[in-house]
Design an enzyme around this catalytic site. Structure first.
Site, PDB file in Angstrom:
ATOM      1  N   GLN A 115       0.861  -1.184   0.000  1.00 47.04           N
ATOM      2  CA  GLN A 115       0.000   0.000   0.000  1.00 47.04           C
ATOM      3  C   GLN A 115       0.896   1.232   0.000  1.00 47.04           C
ATOM      4  O   GLN A 115       1.658   1.446   0.937  1.00 47.04           O
ATOM      5  CB  GLN A 115      -0.865  -0.056   1.265  1.00 47.04           C
ATOM      6  N   SER A 118       1.916   6.893   2.050  1.00 47.12           N
ATOM      7  CA  SER A 118       2.739   7.894   2.738  1.00 47.12           C
ATOM      8  C   SER A 118       3.877   8.391   1.862  1.00 47.12           C
ATOM      9  O   SER A 118       4.436   7.640   1.060  1.00 47.12           O
ATOM     10  CB  SER A 118       3.343   7.295   4.007  1.00 47.12           C
ATOM     11  N   SER A 150       5.468  -0.876   3.704  1.00 45.49           N
ATOM     12  CA  SER A 150       5.728  -2.218   4.217  1.00 45.49           C
ATOM     13  C   SER A 150       5.708  -3.217   3.058  1.00 45.49           C
ATOM     14  O   SER A 150       4.942  -3.051   2.096  1.00 45.49           O
ATOM     15  CB  SER A 150       4.651  -2.630   5.233  1.00 45.49           C
ATOM     16  N   GLU A 233      -7.726  -1.253   6.601  1.00 46.35           N
ATOM     17  CA  GLU A 233      -6.438  -1.398   7.286  1.00 46.35           C
ATOM     18  C   GLU A 233      -6.633  -1.416   8.801  1.00 46.35           C
ATOM     19  O   GLU A 233      -6.118  -2.278   9.499  1.00 46.35           O
ATOM     20  CB  GLU A 233      -5.508  -0.241   6.904  1.00 46.35           C
ATOM     21  N   ASN A 356      -1.648   7.537  16.948  1.00 40.11           N
ATOM     22  CA  ASN A 356      -2.641   7.571  18.028  1.00 40.11           C
ATOM     23  C   ASN A 356      -3.403   8.902  18.053  1.00 40.11           C
ATOM     24  O   ASN A 356      -4.604   8.934  18.311  1.00 40.11           O
ATOM     25  CB  ASN A 356      -1.944   7.372  19.384  1.00 40.11           C
ATOM     26  N   GLU A 357      -2.684   9.986  17.753  1.00 35.35           N
ATOM     27  CA  GLU A 357      -3.356  11.302  17.776  1.00 35.35           C
ATOM     28  C   GLU A 357      -4.416  11.359  16.667  1.00 35.35           C
ATOM     29  O   GLU A 357      -5.526  11.844  16.876  1.00 35.35           O
ATOM     30  CB  GLU A 357      -2.332  12.440  17.574  1.00 35.35           C
TER      31      GLU A 357
HETATM   32  C1  LIG Z   1       5.403   0.009  11.102  1.00 33.99           C
HETATM   33  C2  LIG Z   1       4.892   0.981  10.087  1.00 33.99           C
HETATM   34  C3  LIG Z   1       4.413   0.519   8.877  1.00 33.99           C
HETATM   35  C4  LIG Z   1       3.961   1.418   7.909  1.00 33.99           C
HETATM   36  N1  LIG Z   1       3.516   0.919   6.716  1.00 33.99           N
HETATM   37  C5  LIG Z   1       3.062   1.779   5.759  1.00 33.99           C
HETATM   38  C6  LIG Z   1       2.624   1.287   4.479  1.00 33.99           C
HETATM   39  O1  LIG Z   1       2.673   0.082   4.196  1.00 33.99           O
HETATM   40  N2  LIG Z   1       2.205   2.181   3.558  1.00 33.99           N
HETATM   41  C7  LIG Z   1       2.148   3.527   3.798  1.00 33.99           C
HETATM   42  O2  LIG Z   1       1.706   4.285   2.924  1.00 33.99           O
HETATM   43  N3  LIG Z   1       2.569   4.036   5.006  1.00 33.99           N
HETATM   44  C8  LIG Z   1       3.027   3.196   5.983  1.00 33.99           C
HETATM   45  N4  LIG Z   1       3.468   3.702   7.206  1.00 33.99           N
HETATM   46  C9  LIG Z   1       3.499   5.129   7.414  1.00 33.99           C
HETATM   47  C10 LIG Z   1       2.428   5.639   8.383  1.00 33.99           C
HETATM   48  O3  LIG Z   1       1.146   5.592   7.789  1.00 33.99           O
HETATM   49  C11 LIG Z   1       2.835   7.066   8.777  1.00 33.99           C
HETATM   50  O4  LIG Z   1       4.038   6.975   9.519  1.00 33.99           O
HETATM   51  C12 LIG Z   1       1.778   7.740   9.614  1.00 33.99           C
HETATM   52  O5  LIG Z   1       0.622   7.995   8.850  1.00 33.99           O
HETATM   53  C13 LIG Z   1       2.299   9.062  10.217  1.00 33.99           C
HETATM   54  O6  LIG Z   1       2.848   9.900   9.255  1.00 33.99           O
HETATM   55  P1  LIG Z   1       4.288  10.562   9.455  1.00 33.99           P
HETATM   56  O7  LIG Z   1       5.241   9.479   9.839  1.00 33.99           O
HETATM   57  O8  LIG Z   1       4.583  11.368   8.245  1.00 33.99           O
HETATM   58  O9  LIG Z   1       4.129  11.507  10.728  1.00 33.99           O
HETATM   59  P2  LIG Z   1       3.487  12.965  10.761  1.00 33.99           P
HETATM   60  O10 LIG Z   1       2.178  12.959  10.040  1.00 33.99           O
HETATM   61  O11 LIG Z   1       4.507  13.964  10.315  1.00 33.99           O
HETATM   62  O12 LIG Z   1       3.185  13.148  12.302  1.00 33.99           O
HETATM   63  C14 LIG Z   1       4.170  13.589  13.255  1.00 33.99           C
HETATM   64  C15 LIG Z   1       3.490  13.731  14.607  1.00 33.99           C
HETATM   65  O13 LIG Z   1       2.478  14.763  14.552  1.00 33.99           O
HETATM   66  C16 LIG Z   1       1.227  14.255  14.988  1.00 33.99           C
HETATM   67  N5  LIG Z   1       0.141  14.858  14.198  1.00 33.99           N
HETATM   68  C17 LIG Z   1       0.119  15.037  12.844  1.00 33.99           C
HETATM   69  N6  LIG Z   1      -1.054  15.596  12.479  1.00 33.99           N
HETATM   70  C18 LIG Z   1      -1.787  15.776  13.598  1.00 33.99           C
HETATM   71  C19 LIG Z   1      -3.090  16.306  13.881  1.00 33.99           C
HETATM   72  N7  LIG Z   1      -3.880  16.758  12.891  1.00 33.99           N
HETATM   73  N8  LIG Z   1      -3.524  16.317  15.180  1.00 33.99           N
HETATM   74  C20 LIG Z   1      -2.733  15.860  16.188  1.00 33.99           C
HETATM   75  N9  LIG Z   1      -1.472  15.353  15.988  1.00 33.99           N
HETATM   76  C21 LIG Z   1      -1.023  15.307  14.718  1.00 33.99           C
HETATM   77  C22 LIG Z   1       1.297  12.764  14.729  1.00 33.99           C
HETATM   78  O14 LIG Z   1       0.398  12.046  15.579  1.00 33.99           O
HETATM   79  C23 LIG Z   1       2.765  12.450  15.053  1.00 33.99           C
HETATM   80  O15 LIG Z   1       2.925  12.279  16.442  1.00 33.99           O
HETATM   81  C24 LIG Z   1       3.960   2.819   8.174  1.00 33.99           C
HETATM   82  C25 LIG Z   1       4.476   3.286   9.387  1.00 33.99           C
HETATM   83  C26 LIG Z   1       4.933   2.395  10.337  1.00 33.99           C
HETATM   84  C27 LIG Z   1       5.479   2.922  11.642  1.00 33.99           C
END
Ligand SMILES: Cc1cc2nc3c(=O)[nH]c(=O)nc-3n(C[C@H](O)[C@H](O)[C@H](O)COP(=O)(O)OP(=O)(O)OC[C@H]3O[C@@H](n4cnc5c(N)ncnc54)[C@H](O)[C@@H]3O)c2cc1C
Length: 396
Positions: A115, A118, A150, A233, A356-357
């Site tokens: 998928q 991101s 992933s 998901e 979680n947020e």
């Molecule tokens: C084990 C694992 C597997 C994954 N597998 C996939 C996959 O297969 N395909 C894929 O596309 N993605 C995948 N991801 C990515 C995952 O979906 C993203 O890491 C996630 O959506 C968070 O995005 P980011 O890392 O850019 O953090 P950010 O969006 O930059 O967030 C940073 C921090 O800000 C907080 N935050 C952001 N916006 C808000 C808001 N509006 N209100 C409150 N707090 C907020 C977040 O909670 C976080 O603590 C995976 C991630 C992990 C850890």
């Protein structure tokens, strides 16, 4: 014996013969051979439609198989995204040709799916994505970068979302495509995480041509397609975990505490009871969701509750494991049932599939009916945005 009891008994006998003793994460060839056997025995896609390669059976058989598989860890993790997210998305909104082409090999483990949502600048706010798709003659030409994908190294296909119209607000100009990961324009690089493994990857997409019949859902309707995948998901992460053994579980940690003579320690007992209660709450909530899904009621945003409960349970279990095991908790190798690797992966549960947020925001908006977060960018054309990923473009 009823038909259902007989079905459960045969499934149990099959699992005893073919699944016992296999490692949780075997090499790819072993996992594929197992998945093919599972399919040929009739236990993959139990409720999926027969015309696309499923078994066309009822929720009762699915439940009977899950009961038979209790306590058996099936080595099918690499197929999880296909089975839990991409396949259900194709079944919900794919074309007839897409279902006929992709579902059967997916169920048999012949083709692996990932998928691709991101991006480096678009995670929680995935609608800010920058990957572009431009129609050029008879094909969409896709370019951009994805990250945290992933199983991409093992995958044959991905569901990718890309911007197809930058002149409309960011949620309106996105389209979902099936992308062939073997295309020469696709480069997949592993990203090593703190478990020491490379669970996810970054993907560079350079001018990959995709035929229009590989659009999933509507052109510019990719946001609703992506939400379909994300709902699947969250439910599948929660329910999958409810069926899988957790290394930092109450049972394992109570045994570890007994071994160390810690069961008379009031603080340890308190934590163990708390862990037990959280596990029960998680299991009961998932049992309810899974009954509802089987009765045809979609959990919708309540899938986010399951995902949040699991993340909090995983993090709490990791804390309790640290308290009880002390330095043994970080000893790799045989150790206490692979606990070190599970503890290092625990924080990832609070991010993958939505943080979680973000789960709390969704639960607030859509389950509890609280006022929505203010959003300043919902009505502005993507091209004009001065926030998020566009800010960098504007500053160039
Ligand atoms: C084990 C694992 C597997 C994954 N597998 C996939 C996959 O297969 N395909 C894929 O596309 N993605 C995948 N991801 C990515 C995952 O979906 C993203 O890491 C996630 O959506 C968070 O995005 P980011 O890392 O850019 O953090 P950010 O969006 O930059 O967030 C940073 C921090 O800000 C907080 N935050 C952001 N916006 C808000 C808001 N509006 N209100 C409150 N707090 C907020 C977040 O909670 C976080 O603590 C995976 C991630 C992990 C850890």
């Amino acid at each position: 014996m009823t038909d259902l009891e007989e079905y459960r008994r045969r499934a149990r006998a099959w699992l005893d013969e073919h699944a016992r003793g296999l490692p949780r994460e075997p090499d790819l060839a072993t996992a594929k051979t197992f998945m093919a056997k599972l399919y040929d025995a009739g236990y993959s896609g139990i409720t999926w439609p027969v015309e696309y390669g499923g078994q066309g059976l009822s929720a009762a058989e699915e439940r009977a198989f899950q009961e038979a598989a209790r306590g058996v860890t099936l080595p099918i993790g690499v197929f999880g995204i296909g089975l839990g997210m991409c396949g259900p998305t194709l079944l919900s909104i794919g074309t007839e040709e897409q279902k006929r082409r992709y579902i059967r090999p997916l169920l048999r483990g012949e083709e692996i799916w990932c998928q691709m949502f991101s991006e480096p600048g678009a995670g929680s706010d995935v609608a800010s994505l920058q990957t572009r798709a431009v129609l050029d003659g008879d094909a969409w030409v896709v370019s951009g970068q994805k990250v945290w994908t992933s199983v991409a190294r093992q995958a044959d296909f991905g569901l990718v979302i890309a911007r197809t119209d930058p002149d409309v607000p960011k949620h309106s100009g996105i389209t979902m495509f099936v992308i062939d990961l073997h295309d020469p324009g696709v480069t997949v690089r592993p990203l090593r995480d703190m478990t020491g493994e490379a669970h996810f990857n970054e993907i560079f997409i350079d001018d990959v041509r995709i035929a229009p019949d590989q659009v999933v859902g509507e052109v510019n309707g990719g946001w609703s397609a992506a939400v379909t995948t994300l709902l699947h998901e969250r439910v599948s992460i929660g329910m999958g975990a409810a069926r899988t053994e957790r290394p930092a579980s109450y049972a394992n940690l109570a045994a570890a505490a007994r071994k160390r003579g810690l069961l008379d320690d009031a603080a340890v007992r308190d934590q163990l009871v708390d862990l037990y209660l959280r596990e029960r709450a998680f299991d009961l909530f998932n049992a309810r969701l899974s009954q509802e899904v089987k009765a045809g009621i979609q959990p919708g945003a309540r899938g986010s509750v399951a995902k949040l409960l699991l993340a909090e349970l995983t993090l709490y279990g990791a804390d309790v494991a640290g308290e009880i095991l002390g330095p043994d908790a970080v000893a790799y190798g045989d150790g206490e049932g692979g606990i070190a690797s599970a503890l290092s992966f625990a924080p990832g549960m609070a991010l993958g599939g939505g943080t979680n947020e973000i789960m709390r925001n969704i639960i607030g908006d859509r389950v509890l009916g609280l006022p929505r977060e203010p959003q300043v960018d919902r009505t502005v054309p993507f091209r004009e945005l001065k926030v998020g990923t566009q800010a960098k473009e504007a500053g160039k």
